[in-house]
Structure formats: structure tokens, C-alpha cells
Motif scaffolding. Structure first.
Motif, PDB file in Angstrom:
ATOM      1  N   THR A 424     -13.737   1.283 -16.732  1.00 13.13           N
ATOM      2  CA  THR A 424     -14.502   0.772 -15.597  1.00 13.13           C
ATOM      3  C   THR A 424     -15.961   0.671 -15.998  1.00 13.13           C
ATOM      4  O   THR A 424     -16.559   1.660 -16.425  1.00 13.13           O
ATOM      5  N   MET A 453     -15.647   0.184  -6.501  1.00 11.50           N
ATOM      6  CA  MET A 453     -16.304   0.746  -5.322  1.00 11.50           C
ATOM      7  C   MET A 453     -17.822   0.606  -5.437  1.00 11.50           C
ATOM      8  O   MET A 453     -18.554   1.595  -5.446  1.00 11.50           O
ATOM      9  N   ASP A 481      -8.996   3.829 -14.871  1.00 12.53           N
ATOM     10  CA  ASP A 481      -8.190   4.362 -13.765  1.00 12.53           C
ATOM     11  C   ASP A 481      -6.764   3.822 -13.776  1.00 12.53           C
ATOM     12  O   ASP A 481      -5.953   4.195 -12.931  1.00 12.53           O
ATOM     13  N   ASP A 482      -6.458   2.935 -14.733  1.00 14.86           N
ATOM     14  CA  ASP A 482      -5.090   2.441 -14.874  1.00 14.86           C
ATOM     15  C   ASP A 482      -4.420   3.268 -15.972  1.00 14.86           C
ATOM     16  O   ASP A 482      -4.404   2.897 -17.145  1.00 14.86           O
ATOM     17  N   LYS A 488      -2.430   2.882 -11.697  1.00 14.07           N
ATOM     18  CA  LYS A 488      -3.604   2.984 -10.823  1.00 14.07           C
ATOM     19  C   LYS A 488      -3.465   4.111  -9.797  1.00 14.07           C
ATOM     20  O   LYS A 488      -4.439   4.772  -9.463  1.00 14.07           O
ATOM     21  N   ALA A 489      -2.272   4.323  -9.323  1.00 10.48           N
ATOM     22  CA  ALA A 489      -2.070   5.375  -8.313  1.00 10.48           C
ATOM     23  C   ALA A 489      -2.410   6.741  -8.885  1.00 10.48           C
ATOM     24  O   ALA A 489      -3.081   7.558  -8.234  1.00 10.48           O
ATOM     25  N   GLU A 492      -6.257   6.972  -9.360  1.00  9.65           N
ATOM     26  CA  GLU A 492      -6.938   7.212  -8.090  1.00  9.65           C
ATOM     27  C   GLU A 492      -6.752   8.651  -7.636  1.00  9.65           C
ATOM     28  O   GLU A 492      -7.693   9.298  -7.150  1.00  9.65           O
ATOM     29  N   GLY A 495      -9.008  11.011  -9.727  1.00 10.59           N
ATOM     30  CA  GLY A 495     -10.399  10.934  -9.309  1.00 10.59           C
ATOM     31  C   GLY A 495     -10.644  11.608  -7.981  1.00 10.59           C
ATOM     32  O   GLY A 495     -11.630  12.331  -7.797  1.00 10.59           O
ATOM     33  N   LYS A 496      -9.737  11.407  -7.035  1.00  9.55           N
ATOM     34  CA  LYS A 496      -9.881  12.022  -5.717  1.00  9.55           C
ATOM     35  C   LYS A 496      -9.773  13.524  -5.806  1.00  9.55           C
ATOM     36  O   LYS A 496     -10.526  14.259  -5.145  1.00  9.55           O
TER      37      LYS A 496
END
Length: 559
Positions: A424, A453, A481-482, A488-489, A492, A495-496
Motif C-alpha cells: 500500500t 482509507m 493487505d492482500d 484481503k479479509a 484487514e 490491521g484492525k
């Protein structure tokens, strides 16, 4: 990476920066030499990250015992890697700071409305000051809602229009008026945050307007982080660059107020936060006096200190007076709000012991490969968590001429999520460094993607920005993030998990079970880009129309 930016921009035009991707412009092809791969040491990454984030370093706050331990560790490792001291015969650049720690903080009381209100420090609000004053006492200050707190003459937008707020307490919304747009079209760049959306700008503008206090309403979505991040970041000493007027031109107090508390405050004045927020999104909004009086007081422990940027260099073999820059911030929050188990050391393992360790690993790789044509500078900066203070100081007082700095890469917080198919790019499409990145990624079979974002304003939240606003082309790349495992899930979710459970808290600690494979891939990428740039004869520039292009052109022209 920090949630707050306390620096002041040197020039007014740069207070209007947007991080939205720019359309590609035709440019002259640039020299991107082929480079041989060089192994990156996972052992070095583990060892340096573990030591920097150990409790012995006490969270690496500027001016603390952790700073000296960091200096000792990095200078030793830089020397072993074959680097030379980067500031004459010294590894250090002095950065003069002042720390201000608020204590004996009274509740924020509000009178004059339907019912008297009292808001508790920490639970309902946080507050502090940029002023070097032993005490702050704001008594019966008129309260005004000023929407997003923006004064942008070039856009015909002024949230302060028609009202003198001198001596008043202003309530401000975070982010830009169009932050919740679906795309990048809007008065303030749509969902891509501009500098007007950063809360530091809002304090700066409130000070220019003469406000006594500025309180920003915390809302997790437009702020991009939860209340726990705000609370932990405002706990303990706050560091600022020393100023000639000792902060006298700033507001007396500034801080944040929980959204629920702000709703109660406005309701007491017969107003609704939702309705006022909707009105503030429209051009022509006027400030709303609330008929309330606010009072708060606190004492300050003030200490001036000298912190340090740590600099090592590998002199170039053919053009040693041309430079390539790697940056990472070594500092973190020191001691902070304790976790439930009583742990009060914010160790900053991911943020940013990992990036600092990357400087060492890259220095080792360059040392083993031998000097490239240009000199390579490894810059570990202080005070990022307090507002990019060390990198801003270097940008304004460069050890190596910025006009002779070909470009650089900033590294901040490697997440241990494993291998990824992508990276990214924060600020994708802004400079010709993207061409160097594309060549390096092609070798690895990965792709570059723009920040998904842009509303979170990451472009303003790390040290590349301090060099970019001085004209130096800088890359800032987040890990992909892939993910190879989970897509991707999974990216994500990783990161969260970090943001919610560890970011700017005591649980950002070293984990011996981390998967370093993705980090090593990214380091190899950074090495390839930097090595190629250090062998190139060309000077990458910002694309035509970018806000930094004119600054770079003047710098390269010797103006």
C-alpha cells in the motif's frame, strides 16, 4: 506512527495539502539501474526490535533513559554495519525540545445551560497546553461551536466568519466537512483528508483566532482511532519544539472531548450535535454561540531537554555529495495509561522498534554489498509521536543539503501479518519514485495499490511528510493487505486487531512468535529501491501539479 501532529507548517500554502492520488503526468523516462538482490537479516530485525521494545528502554520517550539506551544501541549497530558518523564526527544531531506535563487537572465545568455539567479528565475529556506556563486557569469562558474550525480563503470557507472568539472556548469537529464522501470529489478532496482535517491544524487556527481553549469532538470514524488512543497519547509529558515566545501565541488550553460529552454539552444549550454537524458540512456555515461558560484549570511540570536524531552514513563511491535517505522514528510514548494488569510502559514494538530495526538491517545489507555511487544516509529521528519533531528539525536544519538529496524511504510500523501480494503506497502517484517502486515490485511479482482509507490522513502522520514539504521526494509504503494466506479479509483483520488492541498502548510488545516473512519481503523491496536510486544518475521529481513540485524545482535550481 502517531495520532497527533503538533508541528507548525513553515509556509501557509502547505497548510492545504491533500493526500489524494494524482493523475499520472507524462514525464521523461528516468534512469533506474538494475540492482542485485541482497539478503535481509531476520535475526537482526528480531534482535534489535526485541531490545528496543524491552521494558529496560521504558518506552523510548525523548529525554529519558530509554533515549540514551537507544543511542547506545543504534550507534553500536551502525558502526558494526560499516557506517560512518553522520554529523561530522558525531552520530547525533541535537533537537531542542520542551516537555509539558499537565497535573492537578480540574474537571471541565460548564454553566449557563439547562443544567450545570462537569466532565472528568480521562473519562470525558483530555486537555493540555503548548504554553510554557506553570498554571493554566480558564474561568467562565464563553463557549462557541465553530463547525470544522476551518478558515480557507482560497475556498471561500470560514467557520469563524462574523464572530470574534478571542478569550472563548471553541468546540470543533474532527476531519474535513466532506470526509464521509464516497469518492475523492469534494470541496476538501472528498474522502481524502486534507491538512485542514488534521486536528493540529484546528488548534493552530483556533490560536490564530485568539481562542482561549480549543476542544475537538472525538468521533472514532473521522478521527481514525478510538478514545483509548487519544487518552494514552495525552498521558504523561507532551513534547514540543522549543519556541522563542515559549508558546505564548498558542491557545491556553487544547484537547479533546468525548462525543457523548459533547452531545450533553450542546443539549444543555438547547442544540443538537447531529444537526449542527450537518449544518457545518455546508459552505456558509456560521459559528454558533452557545450561551455557556466553560472553566478548567491545571498545573504544568515544564522541562527543557535536548533529544537527538541519530545519523549514520555510507559514503558514496563516485558521487558522495549526493544522498539517498532512509528514515524511521526511534521514539515512542514512554510510560502511559496502564493496562488492566498494571503495565504502564508503552513499549512500541511494532511502532516503531520494527522500523528502527529496519535501518540497522538495511545498513548491514548496504555494507555487505559495498558503497553505491551516491551516499546513503540512515536517519533515526526523535519526537515523531509528539508531532514529527525530529524529522521537522532535520528538514529545517539538514545535515546534508536537501537539494542534493535524491529521495528517500520512510519506514514506520511493520505489521507481522505474513507475506502479501501487494503493498500500500501512501500518496501513490505523487512522484517518480513510484517508477523505482514499480520496477522493484515487478521483480517480486507484487503490485502497488493506493491507500484505501485516504480519509484517515496517514499522509500527515509520519516523518516522510517533514521531508516532502521541503521538496524531497519521499516514499512511504505500508505492508500489503492482500495476504497470501487469507487475502484481503485476513489483512484487514490483522490491521484492525493491532489498531484496537495494541496501537499506542502497553500491549504493543515484542512477540517471539511473529511471522517475519512479509517484513523481510518489504525490506528487500526497500533495499532494491534505495540501491537503484543510489546508483542512478537522475533526480526523481514530484509529478507536474503536485503541491511539492515547485518547492523541489526551486531547491534543485539553488533558489
Amino acid at each position: 506512527m502517531y495520532p497527533k501532529t503538533l508541528f507548525k507548517l513553515a509556509a501557509a500554502p502547505l497548510a492545504i495539502l491533500a493526500a489524494s492520488p494524482l493523475a499520472a503526468q507524462p514525464v521523461t523516462p528516468i534512469d533506474i539501474p538494475e540492482t542485485a538482490p541482497q539478503p535481509m537479516s531476520e535475526a537482526t530485525m528480531k534482535d534489535v526490535t526485541r531490545m528496543l521494545s524491552s521494558d529496560a528502554f521504558e518506552g523510548r520517550a525523548p529525554g529519558s533513559v530509554g533515549e540514551q539506551k537507544t543511542i547506545d544501541l543504534l550507534t553500536e549497530r551502525f558502526a558494526k554495519a560499516g557506517l560512518k558518523p553522520g554529523n561530522g564526527d558525531s552520530w547525533l544531531q541535537k533537537v531542542p525540545l520542551v516537555s509539558i506535563e499537565a497535573g492537578k487537572i480540574s474537571p471541565l465545568t460548564v454553566t449557563g445551560g439547562k443544567t450545570p455539567l462537569s466532565f472528568e479528565y480521562g473519562k470525558d475529556m483530555v486537555i493540555g497546553t503548548y504554553r510554557e506556563a506553570e498554571t493554566i486557569d480558564i474561568a467562565n469562558s464563553d463557549v462557541v461551536f465553530v463547525g470544522y474550525g476551518i478558515n480557507a480563503p482560497e475556498k471561500g470557507w470560514n467557520d469563524y466568519a462574523g464572530l470574534d472568539v478571542k478569550g472563548k472556548t471553541v468546540i470543533i469537529l474532527v476531519n474535513d466537512p466532506d470526509y464521509d464522501s464516497a469518492d475523492l470529489n469534494g470541496e476538501f478532496g472528498g474522502k481524502a483528508m486534507t491538512y485542514y482535517g488534521r486536528w493540529t491544524y484546528k488548534y493552530e487556527e483556533a490560536a490564530r483566532q485568539g481562542a482561549a481553549a480549543a476542544l475537538i469532538v472525538h468521533d472514532t470514524v473521522p478521527a481514525a482511532y478510538g478514545w483509548s488512543v487519544v487518552e494514552s497519547s495525552w498521558t504523561g509529558p507532551q513534547f514540543f519544539a522549543q519556541s522563542a515566545d515559549k508558546g505564548a501565541s498558542e491557545t491556553q488550553a487544547n484537547g479533546w472531548i468525548q462525543k457523548e460529552a459533547a452531545e450533553k454539552l450542546l443539549a444543555s444549550a438547547g442544540q443538537d450535535l447531529g444537526s449542527l454537524s450537518a449544518a457545518a458540512k455546508r459552505k456558509g456555515f456560521k459559528p454558533v454561540p452557545l450561551g455557556l461558560k466553560a472553566s478548567v484549570s491545571f498545573a504544568n511540570a515544564i522541562e527543557t531537554t535536548i533529544s537527538h536524531n541519530i545519523i549514520g552514513t555510507l559514503p558514496g563511491a563516485k558521487r558522495p555529495d549526493e544522498y539517498v535517505l532512509y528514515t524511521a522514528h526511534w521514539d515512542h510514548l514512554g510510560r502511559c495509561k496502564p493496562a488492566d494488569d498494571g503495565d504502564d510502559i508503552c513499549n512500541g514494538a511494532v511502532d516503531n522498534a520494527t522500523g528502527t530495526a529496519a535501518l540497522v538491517a538495511l545498513a548491514e545489507a548496504f555494507g555487505k554489498a559495498g558503497a553505491p555511487d551516491r551516499s546513503v544516509v540512515f536517519l533515526a529521528v526523535t519526537g515523531e509521536e509528539s508531532g514529527l519533531l525530529g524529522s521537522s528539525y532535520y528538514g529545517e536544519n539538514p545535515v546534508y543539503p536537501l537539494s542534493q538529496t535524491a529521495g528517500g524511504i520512510n519506514m514506520d510500523a511493520f505489521l507481522m501479518a505474513g507475506k502479501a501480494r501487494n503493498v500500500t503506497v501512501i500518496g501513490k502517484g505523487k512522484s517518480q519514485l513510484d517508477d523505482f517502486l514499480a520496477v522493484a515490485l515487478k521483480k517480486e511479482g507484487r503490485v502497488a495499490e493506493a491507500d484505501a482509507m485516504p480519509q484517515n490522513g496517514y499522509y500527515y502522520r509520519s516523518d516522510h511528510f517533514s521531508l516532502a514539504k521541503q521538496g524531497v521526494p519521499m516514499l512511504y509504503i505500508d505492508g500489503g493487505d492482500d495476504l497470501v494466506n487469507g487475502g484481503k479479509a485476513a489483512g484487514e483483520a490483522a490491521g484492525k486487531d493491532y489498531t484496537v488492541n495494541r496501537y499506542h498502548g502497553p500491549k504493543d510488545e515484542y512477540n517471539p512468535n511473529w511471522d517475519w516473512s512479509g517484513v523481510i519481503d518489504d525490506l528487500s523491496l526497500y533495499y532494491s529501491i534505495g540501491r537503484s536510486l543510489a546508483m542512478s544518475k537522475d533526480w526523481p521529481n514530484w509529478v507536474e501539479g503536485d503541491e511539492f513540485r515547485a518547492i523541489r524545482d526551486k531547491s534543485r535550481a539553488g533558489q
